[in-house]
Design a protein around this motif. Sequence first.
Motif, mmCIF file in Angstrom:
data_model
loop_
_atom_site.group_PDB
_atom_site.id
_atom_site.type_symbol
_atom_site.label_atom_id
_atom_site.label_comp_id
_atom_site.label_asym_id
_atom_site.label_seq_id
_atom_site.Cartn_x
_atom_site.Cartn_y
_atom_site.Cartn_z
ATOM 1 N N ARG A 1 -0.848 29.297 -9.698
ATOM 2 C CA ARG A 1 -0.556 27.864 -9.640
ATOM 3 C C ARG A 1 0.641 27.567 -10.544
ATOM 4 O O ARG A 1 0.568 27.720 -11.761
ATOM 5 C CB ARG A 1 -1.767 27.044 -10.092
ATOM 6 N N ARG A 2 1.703 27.082 -9.901
ATOM 7 C CA ARG A 2 2.936 26.840 -10.636
ATOM 8 C C ARG A 2 3.231 25.353 -10.806
ATOM 9 O O ARG A 2 3.951 24.966 -11.719
ATOM 10 C CB ARG A 2 4.086 27.532 -9.894
ATOM 11 N N TRP A 3 2.630 24.519 -9.926
ATOM 12 C CA TRP A 3 2.947 23.088 -9.948
ATOM 13 C C TRP A 3 1.687 22.254 -9.771
ATOM 14 O O TRP A 3 0.751 22.659 -9.101
ATOM 15 C CB TRP A 3 3.935 22.723 -8.835
ATOM 16 N N LEU A 4 1.700 21.071 -10.360
ATOM 17 C CA LEU A 4 0.684 20.041 -10.157
ATOM 18 C C LEU A 4 1.364 18.862 -9.484
ATOM 19 O O LEU A 4 2.256 18.228 -10.062
ATOM 20 C CB LEU A 4 0.074 19.602 -11.490
ATOM 21 N N LEU A 5 0.942 18.561 -8.246
ATOM 22 C CA LEU A 5 1.534 17.467 -7.487
ATOM 23 C C LEU A 5 0.740 16.189 -7.711
ATOM 24 O O LEU A 5 -0.469 16.142 -7.457
ATOM 25 C CB LEU A 5 1.548 17.810 -5.993
ATOM 26 N N LEU A 6 1.422 15.139 -8.167
ATOM 27 C CA LEU A 6 0.849 13.796 -8.234
ATOM 28 C C LEU A 6 1.542 12.963 -7.162
ATOM 29 O O LEU A 6 2.735 12.684 -7.250
ATOM 30 C CB LEU A 6 1.047 13.163 -9.615
ATOM 31 N N ASP A 7 0.796 12.601 -6.133
ATOM 32 C CA ASP A 7 1.330 11.890 -4.971
ATOM 33 C C ASP A 7 0.831 10.455 -5.018
ATOM 34 O O ASP A 7 -0.366 10.200 -4.826
ATOM 35 C CB ASP A 7 0.865 12.600 -3.696
ATOM 36 N N PHE A 8 1.734 9.512 -5.264
ATOM 37 C CA PHE A 8 1.378 8.097 -5.346
ATOM 38 C C PHE A 8 1.623 7.486 -3.965
ATOM 39 O O PHE A 8 2.760 7.264 -3.548
ATOM 40 C CB PHE A 8 2.203 7.407 -6.435
ATOM 41 N N ASP A 9 0.535 7.243 -3.264
ATOM 42 C CA ASP A 9 0.572 6.915 -1.838
ATOM 43 C C ASP A 9 0.236 5.442 -1.634
ATOM 44 O O ASP A 9 -0.884 5.022 -1.944
ATOM 45 C CB ASP A 9 -0.432 7.809 -1.109
ATOM 46 N N PRO A 10 1.157 4.641 -1.115
ATOM 47 C CA PRO A 10 0.835 3.217 -0.912
ATOM 48 C C PRO A 10 -0.099 3.022 0.273
ATOM 49 O O PRO A 10 -0.030 3.733 1.272
ATOM 50 C CB PRO A 10 2.214 2.589 -0.647
ATOM 51 N N ALA A 11 -0.992 2.054 0.154
ATOM 52 C CA ALA A 11 -1.904 1.722 1.248
ATOM 53 C C ALA A 11 -1.128 1.062 2.376
ATOM 54 O O ALA A 11 -0.300 0.178 2.149
ATOM 55 C CB ALA A 11 -3.008 0.790 0.736
ATOM 56 N N ARG A 12 -1.383 1.507 3.603
ATOM 57 C CA ARG A 12 -0.684 0.956 4.768
ATOM 58 C C ARG A 12 -1.434 1.394 6.022
ATOM 59 O O ARG A 12 -2.265 2.301 5.966
ATOM 60 C CB ARG A 12 0.765 1.448 4.811
ATOM 61 N N PRO A 13 -1.164 0.796 7.168
ATOM 62 C CA PRO A 13 -1.812 1.229 8.407
ATOM 63 C C PRO A 13 -1.486 2.697 8.704
ATOM 64 O O PRO A 13 -0.405 3.187 8.373
ATOM 65 C CB PRO A 13 -1.213 0.300 9.472
ATOM 66 N N THR A 14 -2.425 3.382 9.337
ATOM 67 C CA THR A 14 -2.201 4.795 9.670
ATOM 68 C C THR A 14 -1.040 4.933 10.638
ATOM 69 O O THR A 14 -0.739 4.041 11.438
ATOM 70 C CB THR A 14 -3.457 5.402 10.300
ATOM 71 N N ASP A 15 -0.374 6.104 10.523
ATOM 72 C CA ASP A 15 0.743 6.455 11.412
ATOM 73 C C ASP A 15 1.869 5.434 11.360
ATOM 74 O O ASP A 15 2.500 5.113 12.374
ATOM 75 C CB ASP A 15 0.256 6.631 12.854
ATOM 76 N N THR A 16 2.143 4.919 10.169
ATOM 77 C CA THR A 16 3.314 4.065 9.969
ATOM 78 C C THR A 16 4.002 4.495 8.689
ATOM 79 O O THR A 16 3.366 5.007 7.758
ATOM 80 C CB THR A 16 2.938 2.580 9.843
ATOM 81 N N SER A 17 5.305 4.301 8.642
ATOM 82 C CA SER A 17 6.035 4.520 7.402
ATOM 83 C C SER A 17 5.814 3.337 6.473
ATOM 84 O O SER A 17 5.366 2.265 6.889
ATOM 85 C CB SER A 17 7.529 4.696 7.690
#
Length: 852
Positions: free
Chosen positions: A104-120
């Motif tokens: 394990r070389r990296w720790l990913l922190l993914d800050f994901d905004p709430a939104r409808p599925t399958d949309t940018s």
Amino acid sequence: MMNAPFPMPQADQSAILNALAALFQPDDVIEIRSFTKGRKRTDAGYFDGEHRRQLAEHAMRLNSGGAAVYVTLNPIDPQLLARYCNRIELGAAATTTDAQITRRRWLLLDFDPARPTDTSATDAQLEASKTVARACYQSLKAAGWPDPLAAESGNGFHLVYPLDLPNDSESRDLVKGVLVGLAARFDTDQVEVDQSVFNAGRITKLYGTVATKGDHTPLAPWRLSQLVATPERREVVTVDQLRAWLPAKSVAQPASYQPGNGRTGAFGLGNFLGRLGIEFEQDAHEGSERYKLAHCPFNPEHGKGEAAIFRKTGGALGFKCQHNSCADKSWADVRALVDRPREQRQGPSVDFSGVLATANATLSWPDPHPLAAKVEPEPYPLDALPLPIRAAVEEVVGFVKAPVPMVASSALAALSLAAQAHADVRRDEILSAPVGLFILTIADSGERKSQADKMFTKPILDYQDAQAEIAKPLIKDYRAALSAWEAEREGILSSIRAAAKAGKPVDKLRGDLAERERDKPEPPRVPKLIREDATPEGLAKKLQMDWPSAGVVSNEAGIVFGAHGMSKESAMRNLALLNKLWDGGRYQSDRSDEERSRDVRGARLTMGLMIQESTLRAFFDATKGLARGTGFLARFLVAWPESTMGTRFYTPPVSGSPALSEFNRRITALLNKPVPIDDDGILTPPMLPLTSEAKAAWVSYHDAIESELASGGELYDVRDVASKSADSAARLAALFQMFEGAGGAIGIAAFESASLIAAWHLHESRRFFGEIALPAELADASRLDTWLIEYCRRERTHLVPTREAQRLGPIRDKENLAGALRELEELDRVRVAQEGRRKTIKVNPALVGAMR
């Protein structure tokens, strides 16, 4: 893809190459993986360090067609290059699994905004993710974490922190727990920390490509993903820095957890999924464990979420793909892909007579799966103990060489016994409890628990001796007063008898007798805290008549668990008594014999016991499930330490034993405090509340555990024990606060330490109940398995007629027997063969051994 009236972003080759240089070593093999829009297909390829430019070109080509492009984040087994060497395989059947990550070389922190599925994401949603990421970065920076890579993912924000951890179960659980802890701290209604990215084989957006979720619209446009900060990698996040963000819940999870390991007696599903080589996500669905596969094992075009493996509460396995072409596929078909069909796994029929036949038969069988999943022990969290307790435990361990959990349990039992009369703990306005602990250590005789107990209970025994010495004149006075009272009472009785014989009135004499009865001298209450050999009934009498605070501290708990008071006839009554004493409630027992009638109020009890596994099994059998059904064992902090026998080479004790002396000094100070006891001998201890911070931490710990109690949850099989863990954590926190001499409400530091200890004991309960006390749905299979093996060894055979098993075995009900056999068949422990109307159970020879 729709025609856009505004510019369409394009992948940037230089940004891709910069990202590859930041994330990977020059000689790393990298997997690139893409998911084509509108098609249930995964394309993948592997590229070495000399072909990075070709990787970037393939990525740009795939991305230009609308595919989302990803790369493995951590270094992979270089042999995988031979799978699709420096090229892209359309419809790739195999991709990198967690087991194929080298470190394990990296720790990913993914800050994901709430939104409808399958949309940018919209611009506002993207900005919200940056705001939360910025707050998280500042907190981690203040905690000493090194600077991360920072990236716009196209729809959110990434912080990628440097690690250097092995790819093992401990690291996985650590990373998983950190994500849970960070999410608890930073999640908002608009943005969440993605907790699903803990696995080692996690893929991430290839920065420099375009995020192509949904259609490209003005409100929710496609965007170029890109690194925005690439600091030089000089330091890594340390293990201690990671652990600081663990929530209490993650401590309760075993470091060895794999899907399927948490459920006792289950087929080794975690191992199987690793061999299947398809990524999955685990959740609960309609009371079952569900493993949603990245694609169907029979058709890779059937994509994520369309195929899943299920395990029901009882352990039965199933498979479902949503496509009609796979409607006839079952779990047996999935297993056959990896382990061959059942008939091929079983091999040809053989004659089981003789040693040679046994050897041949063994070769035709797969290795049997264990009935109980092995849950590995975790190290005892010594650092969570207050420093004076930790130092004393380490000092005693250094000399006695007993297992650390056993020694720590001895110390906590002594603290509980000394402090329990002086305070109760209040968790909420209507939630309060004693601080006394029930602690159970499962170990063989000779593990030196008695020596550890002796060292930690010395101040308690000294206190008892001193109190007995002080009480000697009081006892003499009491005996003299009692003798005088008895003489006076006997005189009145003699007068009543004489008057009655002479026919004279006795009303006045009866009044005198009643007055005498009210004036009967009460014996002085002399503190005797340690009770080693009392039955539950005898203990109730001592608490009611002598002193309302006691502890059963014994290195041979068979005295308690195997005593007459725990016979089948009186088990329910005595378990109810002990449960009430743990709860601090009132126990009333109306018996025809007044001497044996009990009314125990305001008493406090500590139990610090060690028991051998064989004695505990006998106790389970004798109480017919009452020990767990009544919640008795759920109240214990369980420890099941590994033996230190064979490694206990002599070292002299530390001169003067300074740490133990300091521990004993504090215990003595607690004992010498005035005991809040009323005229009726009932304890009235004051309440210790939690501070607002500690209360919030307690609620978090309670809710984290509660969320895992439902069917399919991590703690479902030990929900009776787990439901009391938050109570135990509060008790421990109160004890730590009192030991440290801090007045007032219980602080956050005391509770955080206590929650780590309570969570460790909860994990030990999972091991204990998983490997000794099987849940009800597997009890039949376990009992049948034991009987079959004993029968085969006694009769020197591997064949058991089903009718014989039903007639002589532990399960007489035909349907229950069939269910138990199905469980054992799934675990490759038996096979059921039918010839005409006759059924025979064939037992795996590996379980029975060679016949002599």
